[in-house]
Motif scaffolding. Structure first.
Motif, PDB file in Angstrom:
ATOM      1  N   ALA A 173      -3.132  20.432   7.883  1.00  0.00           N
ATOM      2  CA  ALA A 173      -4.099  19.645   7.111  1.00  0.00           C
ATOM      3  C   ALA A 173      -3.531  19.381   5.723  1.00  0.00           C
ATOM      4  N   TYR A 174      -3.861  18.209   5.185  1.00  0.00           N
ATOM      5  CA  TYR A 174      -3.377  17.798   3.871  1.00  0.00           C
ATOM      6  C   TYR A 174      -4.555  17.327   3.038  1.00  0.00           C
ATOM      7  N   LEU A 175      -4.522  17.664   1.747  1.00  0.00           N
ATOM      8  CA  LEU A 175      -5.667  17.476   0.864  1.00  0.00           C
ATOM      9  C   LEU A 175      -5.236  16.771  -0.406  1.00  0.00           C
ATOM     10  N   ASP A 176      -6.094  15.865  -0.890  1.00  0.00           N
ATOM     11  CA  ASP A 176      -5.834  15.237  -2.183  1.00  0.00           C
ATOM     12  C   ASP A 176      -7.148  14.746  -2.760  1.00  0.00           C
ATOM     13  N   ASN A 177      -7.096  14.382  -4.031  1.00  0.00           N
ATOM     14  CA  ASN A 177      -8.231  13.737  -4.678  1.00  0.00           C
ATOM     15  C   ASN A 177      -8.507  12.391  -4.015  1.00  0.00           C
ATOM     16  N   GLU A 178      -9.764  12.002  -3.894  1.00  0.00           N
ATOM     17  CA  GLU A 178     -10.103  10.776  -3.162  1.00  0.00           C
ATOM     18  C   GLU A 178      -9.603   9.513  -3.852  1.00  0.00           C
ATOM     19  N   VAL A 179      -9.417   9.531  -5.162  1.00  0.00           N
ATOM     20  CA  VAL A 179      -8.864   8.359  -5.833  1.00  0.00           C
ATOM     21  C   VAL A 179      -7.373   8.246  -5.542  1.00  0.00           C
ATOM     22  N   ASN A 180      -6.679   9.385  -5.481  1.00  0.00           N
ATOM     23  CA  ASN A 180      -5.277   9.352  -5.063  1.00  0.00           C
ATOM     24  C   ASN A 180      -5.155   8.813  -3.638  1.00  0.00           C
ATOM     25  N   ALA A 181      -6.080   9.227  -2.778  1.00  0.00           N
ATOM     26  CA  ALA A 181      -6.054   8.737  -1.397  1.00  0.00           C
ATOM     27  C   ALA A 181      -6.226   7.224  -1.363  1.00  0.00           C
ATOM     28  N   ALA A 182      -7.150   6.704  -2.164  1.00  0.00           N
ATOM     29  CA  ALA A 182      -7.345   5.252  -2.211  1.00  0.00           C
ATOM     30  C   ALA A 182      -6.114   4.545  -2.777  1.00  0.00           C
ATOM     31  N   ALA A 183      -5.455   5.163  -3.762  1.00  0.00           N
ATOM     32  CA  ALA A 183      -4.228   4.579  -4.302  1.00  0.00           C
ATOM     33  C   ALA A 183      -3.153   4.494  -3.226  1.00  0.00           C
ATOM     34  N   LEU A 184      -3.038   5.537  -2.410  1.00  0.00           N
ATOM     35  CA  LEU A 184      -2.096   5.508  -1.295  1.00  0.00           C
ATOM     36  C   LEU A 184      -2.443   4.390  -0.318  1.00  0.00           C
ATOM     37  N   GLY A 185      -3.747   4.208  -0.067  1.00  0.00           N
ATOM     38  CA  GLY A 185      -4.166   3.130   0.821  1.00  0.00           C
ATOM     39  C   GLY A 185      -3.816   1.763   0.267  1.00  0.00           C
ATOM     40  N   GLU A 186      -4.082   1.542  -1.006  1.00  0.00           N
ATOM     41  CA  GLU A 186      -3.755   0.255  -1.614  1.00  0.00           C
ATOM     42  C   GLU A 186      -2.246   0.027  -1.651  1.00  0.00           C
ATOM     43  N   HIS A 187      -1.486   1.093  -1.809  1.00  0.00           N
ATOM     44  CA  HIS A 187      -0.034   0.957  -1.766  1.00  0.00           C
ATOM     45  C   HIS A 187       0.409   0.424  -0.406  1.00  0.00           C
ATOM     46  N   GLN A 188      -0.237   0.896   0.663  1.00  0.00           N
ATOM     47  CA  GLN A 188       0.064   0.384   1.994  1.00  0.00           C
ATOM     48  C   GLN A 188      -0.226  -1.113   2.091  1.00  0.00           C
ATOM     49  N   ALA A 189      -1.247  -1.555   1.363  1.00  0.00           N
ATOM     50  CA  ALA A 189      -1.668  -2.962   1.425  1.00  0.00           C
ATOM     51  C   ALA A 189      -0.892  -3.857   0.469  1.00  0.00           C
ATOM     52  N   HIS A 190       0.036  -3.277  -0.296  1.00  0.00           N
ATOM     53  CA  HIS A 190       0.850  -4.041  -1.244  1.00  0.00           C
ATOM     54  C   HIS A 190       2.328  -3.808  -0.927  1.00  0.00           C
ATOM     55  N   PRO A 191       2.819  -4.331   0.198  1.00  0.00           N
ATOM     56  CA  PRO A 191       4.218  -4.099   0.551  1.00  0.00           C
ATOM     57  C   PRO A 191       5.160  -4.643  -0.507  1.00  0.00           C
ATOM     58  N   GLY A 192       6.193  -3.859  -0.777  1.00  0.00           N
ATOM     59  CA  GLY A 192       7.173  -4.273  -1.772  1.00  0.00           C
ATOM     60  C   GLY A 192       6.831  -3.882  -3.187  1.00  0.00           C
ATOM     61  N   VAL A 193       5.634  -3.330  -3.415  1.00  0.00           N
ATOM     62  CA  VAL A 193       5.223  -2.891  -4.756  1.00  0.00           C
ATOM     63  C   VAL A 193       5.423  -1.382  -4.859  1.00  0.00           C
ATOM     64  N   ASP A 194       6.295  -0.953  -5.751  1.00  0.00           N
ATOM     65  CA  ASP A 194       6.581   0.471  -5.905  1.00  0.00           C
ATOM     66  C   ASP A 194       5.867   1.108  -7.090  1.00  0.00           C
ATOM     67  N   ASP A 195       5.266   0.282  -7.956  1.00  0.00           N
ATOM     68  CA  ASP A 195       4.587   0.813  -9.144  1.00  0.00           C
ATOM     69  C   ASP A 195       3.202   0.177  -9.231  1.00  0.00           C
ATOM     70  N   LEU A 196       2.187   0.980  -8.966  1.00  0.00           N
ATOM     71  CA  LEU A 196       0.819   0.469  -8.836  1.00  0.00           C
ATOM     72  C   LEU A 196      -0.147   1.447  -9.470  1.00  0.00           C
ATOM     73  N   LEU A 197      -1.093   0.925 -10.213  1.00  0.00           N
ATOM     74  CA  LEU A 197      -2.165   1.738 -10.800  1.00  0.00           C
ATOM     75  C   LEU A 197      -3.472   1.336 -10.136  1.00  0.00           C
ATOM     76  N   PHE A 198      -4.113   2.289  -9.467  1.00  0.00           N
ATOM     77  CA  PHE A 198      -5.409   2.041  -8.848  1.00  0.00           C
ATOM     78  C   PHE A 198      -6.488   2.652  -9.732  1.00  0.00           C
ATOM     79  N   VAL A 199      -7.486   1.848 -10.100  1.00  0.00           N
ATOM     80  CA  VAL A 199      -8.592   2.319 -10.934  1.00  0.00           C
ATOM     81  C   VAL A 199      -9.883   2.161 -10.152  1.00  0.00           C
ATOM     82  N   LYS A 200     -10.592   3.256  -9.963  1.00  0.00           N
ATOM     83  CA  LYS A 200     -11.865   3.221  -9.256  1.00  0.00           C
ATOM     84  C   LYS A 200     -13.007   3.283 -10.263  1.00  0.00           C
ATOM     85  N   VAL A 201     -13.916   2.293 -10.182  1.00  0.00           N
ATOM     86  CA  VAL A 201     -15.083   2.240 -11.058  1.00  0.00           C
ATOM     87  C   VAL A 201     -16.309   2.351 -10.172  1.00  0.00           C
TER      88      VAL A 201
END
Length: 374
Positions: A173-201
């Protein structure tokens, strides 16, 4: 564990070449690895037997053995994921490509970690049974939670998530903060982007940072707490962290509801979509306040994309417009020259996608594939 330098040669290396690099033939694998035909055949047979690779006919034979293509087998197993926010969450079963097979609402957000984990185990068990999926197909579990976590220890608050999950499903099992998890998800949706800031409001405000293609958690897992950066205010506004005038306390969802006729964030978003002048002004000003903090983050981190997610982002352009206004005004010309600021591409699915990626990147890594079964 790092792999020694040299040409790829193991079954795990072969899987990576097929899954990530798209090498689709035995001959291609031989060229990349330098392995002999029997060695390639042996490793491919191992991966096929483990359900990780399938071999498909690629066209009519011109004599001899018909040509075949090798493909990663996304249906060769499942991963269980849960992404839990401060106000709600989701649980799901995904395939080995991270696609959701079935999902459900998560446990009540007010439950403690000690209460939540057993409920999650039961929900996952029910989802598998209701979908006719054998629990033996489960290869890993990923969990995103609304708190800072001890990532290396796999501990949520005082609860170790590994032992009960392993006891039920027999997998890591692997655990992380839910905002980090969403950032990982958005990274998957942005192919070719290696530097991304995800902000959850949403109820609160948080951020997840992808730098150099990898999530950045900080020394103790506390990176991304931009909601607790103070902003100028005409009056002292207490924050749940114990400080005053944090941007979350001034412009987070809870703070905005206190100044709105809406009863919840969904109602606030609906008022914005309807063009209610007071709500539009409220959200635009909130965007400006959040933008003050994001502008500093842009200067410091130089992301290629700032992705905005959460309950108050999407259809509610006033908040995005206010944030863009301040970021492009206050961040440096170089940092903003090609910067994109955009709403989430995945919406609520970002967290589940990220939880799946968190698991799959580990259980399908060459060293994991090559490790003997536990």
């Amino acid at each position: 564990m790092s792999r020694p330098a040299g040409r790829p040669s193991t079954s795990g290396d072969i899987l990576r070449l097929i899954r990530e690099d798209g090498v689709a033939t035995r001959a291609g694998l031989g060229r990349v690895t330098g392995l002999s035909r029997p060695a390639v055949a042996s490793r491919v047979a191992d991966l096929v037997a483990r359900g990780l690779v399938v071999e498909r006919a690629d066209g009519p034979s011109t004599g001899g053995r018909p040509p075949a293509r090798l493909e990663f087998n996304a249906a060769g197993g499942t991963v269980l994921v849960a992404n839990l926010g401060q106000s709600r969450g989701q649980v799901a079963v995904c395939d080995l490509a991270g696609a959701v097979i079935t999902r459900a609402d998560g446990p009540p957000p007010e439950a403690t970690p000690g209460e939540t984990l057993p409920r999650l185990l039961d929900q996952w068990t029910s989802l598998l049974a209701d979908s006719g999926i054998d629990a033996a197909t489960v290869r890993g579990v990923g969990l995103g939670v609304p708190d800072a976590v001890e990532h290396a220890a796999g501990r949520w608050d005082a609860v170790e998530v590994g032992p009960p999950i392993s006891g039920r499903f027999g997998v890591p099992a692997y655990l992380d903060n839910e905002v980090n998890a969403a950032a990982l998800g958005e990274h998957q949706a942005h192919p070719g982007v290696d530097d991304l800031l995800f902000v959850k409001v949403s109820t609160g405000i948080g951020a997840g940072l992808i730098a150099g293609g990898r999530i950045q958690r900080g020394a103790l897992g506390a990176a991304g707490e931009i909601g607790h950066v103070p902003v100028p205010s005409s009056a002292e506004t207490p924050c749940r962290c114990g400080n005053v005038n944090c941007v979350e306390a001034v412009a987070g969802g809870t703070a905005l509801l206190a100044r709105s006729p809406a009863h919840d964030l969904a109602g606030l978003a609906a008022l914005a979509r309807s063009g209610d002048p007071g709500t539009v002004a409220l959200l635009r000003e909130a965007g400006r306040r959040i933008g003050e903090v994001v502008a500093t983050a842009v200067n410091l981190l130089n992301p290629a994309v700032v992705v905005l997610g959460g309950d108050l982002v999407g259809a509610d352009e006033p908040l995005i417009a206010g944030l863009r206004e301040v970021v492009y005004q206050r961040a440096t010309a170089l940092a903003t020259r090609s910067l994109r600021i955009e709403p989430s591409r995945l919406g609520e699915a970002a967290g589940l996608t990220g939880c799946a990626a968190m698991v799959l990147d580990r259980i399908l890594a060459p060293e994991a594939v090559d490790s003997p079964p536990r």
